[in-house]
Write an enzyme that holds these catalytic residues in place. Structure first.
Site, PDB file in Angstrom:
ATOM      1  N   LYS A   3       0.841  -1.199   0.000  1.00 38.89           N
ATOM      2  CA  LYS A   3       0.000   0.000   0.000  1.00 38.89           C
ATOM      3  C   LYS A   3       0.877   1.249   0.000  1.00 38.89           C
ATOM      4  CE  LYS A   3      -4.066   1.698   2.575  1.00 38.89           C
ATOM      5  NZ  LYS A   3      -4.842   1.524   3.825  1.00 38.89           N
ATOM      6  N   SER A  35      -9.853  -0.585   6.899  1.00 46.41           N
ATOM      7  CA  SER A  35      -9.264  -0.418   5.569  1.00 46.41           C
ATOM      8  C   SER A  35      -8.561  -1.643   4.999  1.00 46.41           C
ATOM      9  CB  SER A  35      -8.280   0.748   5.575  1.00 46.41           C
ATOM     10  OG  SER A  35      -8.990   1.961   5.589  1.00 46.41           O
ATOM     11  N   SER A  83      -9.847   1.920   2.777  1.00 48.80           N
ATOM     12  CA  SER A  83      -8.936   2.629   1.924  1.00 48.80           C
ATOM     13  C   SER A  83      -8.013   1.737   1.103  1.00 48.80           C
ATOM     14  CB  SER A  83      -8.061   3.576   2.755  1.00 48.80           C
ATOM     15  OG  SER A  83      -7.215   2.836   3.611  1.00 48.80           O
TER      16      SER A  83
END
Lengths: 491, 507, 97
Positions: free
Chosen positions: B83, B182, B158
């Site tokens: 990420k 997330s 997210s």
């Protein structure tokens, strides 16, 4: 209005906030060095530059130093306290918040006695808390001042250096002595942090910075007056002067029926204060507990351990040393007049030197050299232990006074320990009797006239022979021994 | 099955074994995944940057070490997506925000270092909501990621990029971060496995902070065992993170291999169901509980009365921390600077920079947090929220006296359409209704695929929550569920996903 | 009730330039959010201790050891503007009228 009249009509109320920069090796939250004077932005890492993702880890020595300061100020030590973020935007602060402490200071409720003119004044301590320093801004254009500058440059080497903030409660009852109580308190803090070894304690370098709050209350009234806060007052004398100046300024305003404005003021080198920038809105720092750090919870055993490391109270220590060393008041006063000399002499004495010899070295030869080099006495690259070693060589007759000074010169030049300098420069007094004997015989042979006089009992004539021997030995002989040998040979 | 299909659909565990046995090379595995990224990412947009050259070099280095007889860890040579919230020295790190566009961190996060040390090969950085703030990856400053199951839908957020990369076979593994869900919510809506370890088990050092007291990185994978293997690599004490817990990592791999839930007490949270929950989500959740019961678990219903306040609590604590954590993006030291024309003073330049560099959601949360912390409101907002956190943690404590794990849906609905909730923040926030309590209490939690909702054919995630430090129980339940359900389905859930345009997967 | 001017004040405090349209939109949305979170203060009353972290830790500290490499160039590399190895920033004070 004269000062006496101000004091007669008003009671000064003081409040002092002092920032102490600690002398830890590494910064508050990271392993970057705290050394002064590196290349710009060389002592920085992701943590103290506040790079995205970086996290702080508390320096244990900084916490211990804060606790020791608190104990020296007779404070209570919190059993559990947190760091808090103080949020405000300023470009010298890499994270745009300062990690500090808010309503849970590490140390609180202390007191200090300050003596002025034979009277003792109590200075109550509100709190001691931990925080971090900011970077250094340099303003370009506009004569280097913040106002009118074209732009500014930032060096973050100082960002994250541990700071302790020591805040007094309001100090009442000082009357005419208010300026001296303020500076006396600062002197106490300076001596204390130096004795604790937690800070270099140099006001001129900004290791100790004082914000001075002053207000006046009309005598007979219980209502507190409006205060001014004078920022960054950076010498003992300036602290006293700022208090006096603000008392005079506010006294004149009040006497004329005016109102003192609550404001931040700047201290000017010329000895007066000027109003700072006025902020339209009150600051809203939005404190909240720092989520990247966990609470500090000093257990009693740890605090006791730290308490056991506290040095004597500076005033008591001075009195004890004065008695132990047996100097006259004036001789001792000379020591106190030179910053750092007391500690250096005490350490030299502790290393085995007599007080008189230690005092002589530090206050004459070394003070002269510090002066020449333009550094403070305790910044000379020689330790008390090395001075003690030189004095021991002198006492043993291994070197004479002249050679001892050369040894000191060698140590200061970075040539090593006194023993190493003696060896490398070949400074030892020649105690080899054979070599001395040969030199003495040669001197007698070279000056039969002088020799004859000595033989005739004119001992004073030996001086010429001694001088010749010393010259021959390049000064590395014990003159008393040479004299003894000459007299024996011509006796 | 083509060679490339077998390389990109294999589990990380299999790939690691075959690379170690020198049946395949890390370089060919990495190349296959880079090919799949090239082929499919125009449609999915899971990646913000692909680190092709370094990845191939790392793979070659692993191959060389294995050839030299070195014994490396079980995931050595296996590719992974990270990420774009984790600093990786030398590769741009944006946090999905324009304010950090082009910033290249001069250091690596602890998680990245652990991946490197374990021989994993980092393919690149995945898309996310700006500063991880969102539940759909739509607040990213670089465009949304699409759900591989249905390109018109969001992959959650997210960490939509990480979940999409794994479910699109672009990487067998990914790293996510989870502040309010997330990792778990994107895993749920993409049919992948995602776990949020106990807070403090994975170092936050070098991970761009959103809400410091809630953020936690964790594994994203296609199988329970793969997730556990990755969990094992990244977890453990880190002296650079003061909130890192100095305790042994629970045996997550052992639990994932065992999957034995006989006698395990499973508590179904009664608060998470009913109005606002899709029928297919409730159906598959019930079926998952039944499957676990059939596998020998005891099922009880447990009430956690304060969980209904979790979302509101979260929206006080998180923005407060966000408002402070995001203050440093001021255009002075790195990233975007706007309006520095020589006339504007520093305050103006900061204001213009932040006004331009932050997206709407970031601004909204910063202002909300500024309000929650401001003078006169602290006690009512931030202070109360921290007390509510205590009540929620107490609910967990009480629940774990009755059961060994808690279970619930991972998110109330399946993947929603792109744009559907953009204009309605509250609707978006409700995506995290079920996941937030675990963040507030800091306990371990994970989402495992439990089927497709009959009404739309989209994946449903089953959430398991464990007591703090007992993260192994997540994998115990996940492995049992995976065993029971794959037997029932006759294969993995992802096998039912439609093929992406351009995909190298051949069925 | 959070007014438009209060939002503007908060935006100034947070150093965020907002357009008029953003101000309008945000005031409404923030109000809804604040309404939704209001229940928390009603339930979480006085005598409950606050929680900040799940597993309470205390006294996490490092020894006072220098651990650093000189990396000024790397630290300055991401800066928008640099002069003489320092971060160059706009002047601090707003110009006087």
């Amino acid at each position: 209005m004269p000062y006496d009249e101000v004091v007669a009509r008003f009671e000064p109320v003081l409040g002092l906030e002092v920032h102490v920069e600690l002398s830890t090796k590494s910064k508050m939250w990271c392993g970057c060095p705290t050394d002064f004077g590196g290349e710009p932005n060389s002592h920085v890492c992701p943590v103290c530059l506040g790079l995205p993702g970086s996290l702080p880890v508390v320096n244990r020595l900084a916490v211990e130093s804060a606790i020791r300061i608190g104990l020296s100020l007779n404070c209570d030590i919190a059993t559990w306290c947190r760091f808090a973020r103080k949020n405000y935007f300023y470009p010298d602060m890499p994270k745009d918040y300062q990690v500090s402490q808010y309503d849970e200071p590490l140390c609180f409720d202390g007191n200090v006695a300050v003596e002025v003119g034979g009277l003792t004044y109590q200075v109550p301590i509100e709190r001691v808390h931990m925080e971090e320093d900011a970077g250094k801004l340099t303003h370009v254009g506009g004569a280097g001042r913040i106002s009118g500058a074209d732009y500014s440059l930032i060096d973050y080497n100082r960002a994250g250096v541990p700071l302790m903030e020591i805040v007094t409660k309001t100090i009442h009852g000082t009357g005419a002595a208010a300026p001296e109580v303020a500076s006396g308190y600062m002197a106490f803090l300076r001596d204390m942090v130096r004795a604790l070894g937690v800070s270099h304690g140099r006001m001129e370098r900004g290791n100790l910075r004082c914000d001075v709050n002053v207000s006046l209350t009309p005598r007979g009234s219980s209502e507190l007056g409006t205060r001014s806060e004078t920022k960054n007052v950076n010498s003992l004398r300036a602290v006293a002067d700022a208090v006096r100046y603000e008392m005079m300024r506010q006294g004149a305003i009040l006497a004329a029926g005016g109102r003192v404005k609550q404001e931040t003021r700047h201290w000017n080198e010329g000895g007066y204060t000027t109003p700072g920038r006025s902020k339209e809105e009150a600051q809203d720092y939005r404190y909240f507990p720092e989520p990247d750090l966990v609470p500090v919870a000093p257990d009693p055993a740890w605090v006791d351990e730290l308490r056991a490391t506290l040095p004597e109270h500076p005033a008591l220590r001075r009195a004890r040393l004065a008695a132990d060393w047996g100097f006259t008041e004036r001789e001792f006063g000379d020591i106190l007049a030179i910053e750092g000399a007391l500690e250096l002499i005490a350490d030299t004495v502790a290393a085995g030197t007599t007080p008189a010899a230690a005092r002589k070295w530090w206050l004459t030869e070394l003070a002269r050299r510090a002066n020449e080099a333009g550094v403070a006495l305790d910044e000379l690259p020689i330790t008390p232990a090395q001075v003690a070693e030189v004095q021991a060589l002198l006492a043993d007759g291994a070197v004479n006074d002249k050679l001892a000074r050369q040894v000191i010169e060698g140590v200061l030049a970075g040539e090593g320990s006194p023993a190493e300098v003696v060896a490398s420069r070949g400074l030892a007094v020649v105690s080899d009797t054979e070599a001395l004997d040969a030199a003495v015989i040669a001197a007698i042979a070279a000056d039969p006239e002088a020799a004859a006089k000595v033989r005739d009992g004119k001992v004073a004539a030996a001086g010429a022979l001694i001088g010749a021997v010393m010259k021959n030995m390049r000064g590395q002989a014990d003159a008393a021994k040479v004299r003894e040998l000459i007299l024996a040979k011509l006796g | 099955m083509s060679d490339i299909t077998s390389l990109i659909t294999a589990t990380a565990a299999e790939l690691g074994q075959r690379i170690a046995a020198r049946e395949i090379s890390s370089v060919e595995v990495v190349r296959a995944h880079l090919d799949q990224i090239t082929a499919t990412d125009e449609a999915v947009h899971a990646f913000l940057v692909v680190d092709t050259e370094r990845a191939l070099a790392q793979a070659a280095a692993v191959d060389a070490r294995i050839a030299a007889g070195e014994r490396l860890g079980p995931l050595a040579g296996v590719p992974i997506a990270v990420k774009d919230l984790l600093c990786y020295e030398g590769l741009p790190t944006t946090a999905g925000s324009r304010i950090l566009e082009g910033w290249v961190p001069p250091y690596s996060s602890t998680v990245v270092r652990r991946l490197n040390d374990a021989g994993l090969v980092i393919l690149g950085k995945t898309n996310l909501d700006e500063f991880a703030m969102g539940s759909s990856t739509e607040t990213s400053g670089y465009g949304p990621t699409h759900n591989p199951w249905d390109l018109t839908r969001t992959p959650g957020g997210s960490g939509g990029g990480s979940a999409a990369a794994v479910s699109a076979y672009q990487a067998p593994l990914a790293i996510g971060t989870d502040t309010g869900g997330s990792i778990r919510q994107p895993a749920a809506v993409t049919g992948s496995v995602g776990a949020k370890p106990t807070y403090g088990m994975v170092s936050r050092y070098g991970i761009i902070a959103m809400a410091s007291s809630l953020d936690q990185a964790g594994p994203v994978a296609r199988t329970t065992l793969d997730a556990a293997l990755l969990h094992q690599v990244i977890a453990g004490h880190d002296p650079l993170d003061s909130t890192s817990i100095n305790a042994a990592v629970a045996d997550v791999v052992g639990a994932a291999r065992s999957g034995d839930v006989k006698g395990l007490r499973i508590g179904l949270v009664t608060e998470f169901g009913g109005e606002g929950y899709a029928p297919g989500v409730e159906l598959r959740t019930r079926e998952a509980v039944t499957a676990l019961s059939a596998a020998g678990a005891e099922v009880v219903e447990v009430s956690c009365p304060h969980f209904v306040h979790a979302l509101a609590t979260y929206y006080l604590i998180m923005p407060a921390e966000v408002s402070s954590n995001l203050a440093r993006y001021d255009g002075m030291r790195y990233g975007l600077r706007v309006g520095d024309d020589g006339d504007n003073a520093v305050e103006t330049v900061m204001r213009l920079t932040r006004g331009k560099g932050f997206g709407t959601e970031a601004k909204r949360r910063i202002i909300l947090g500024t309000y929650a912390l401001s003078a006169g409101y602290y006690d009512a907002f931030y202070g109360s929220a921290q007390k509510m956190r205590t009540l929620i943690a107490r609910d967990f404590t009480a629940a774990f006296e009755q059961c060994d794990v808690l279970v619930s849906p991972a998110t109330p609905t399946t993947a929603f359409r792109l744009g559907e909730r953009v204009a309605d923040p509250m609707a978006m926030y409700k995506s995290d209704l079920c996941t937030i309590p675990a963040n507030l209490a800091g306990v371990g939690a994970a989402s495992f695929p439990c089927g497709l909702a009959p009404e739309d054919g989209l994946p449903v995630g089953f959430q398991v929550m464990s007591p703090a430090l007992a993260d192994d129980r997540l994998y115990l339940v996940g492995a049992a569920l995976e065993r029971e359900l794959t037997a029932k389905w006759g294969g993995r859930l992802l096998d039912q996903a439609p093929l992406l345009p351009g995909t190298k997967v051949v069925r | 009730m959070l007014t438009r001017s209060e939002v503007a004040k908060l935006a100034a405090l947070a150093r965020i330039e907002l357009s008029d349209a953003e101000l309008d939109e945000m005031a409404g949305q923030l109000d809804i959010i604040l309404g939704a979170v209001a229940a928390v203060s009603a339930v979480a009353t006085q005598d409950i201790p606050p929680t900040s972290h799940a597993v309470p830790l205390t006294n996490v500290m490092r020894d006072d050891v220098v651990n650093w490499q000189p990396r000024a160039a790397a630290m300055l590399a991401g800066a928008p503007d640099v002069e003489d190895d320092r971060f160059r920033v706009p002047h601090i004070l707003e110009e006087e009228q």
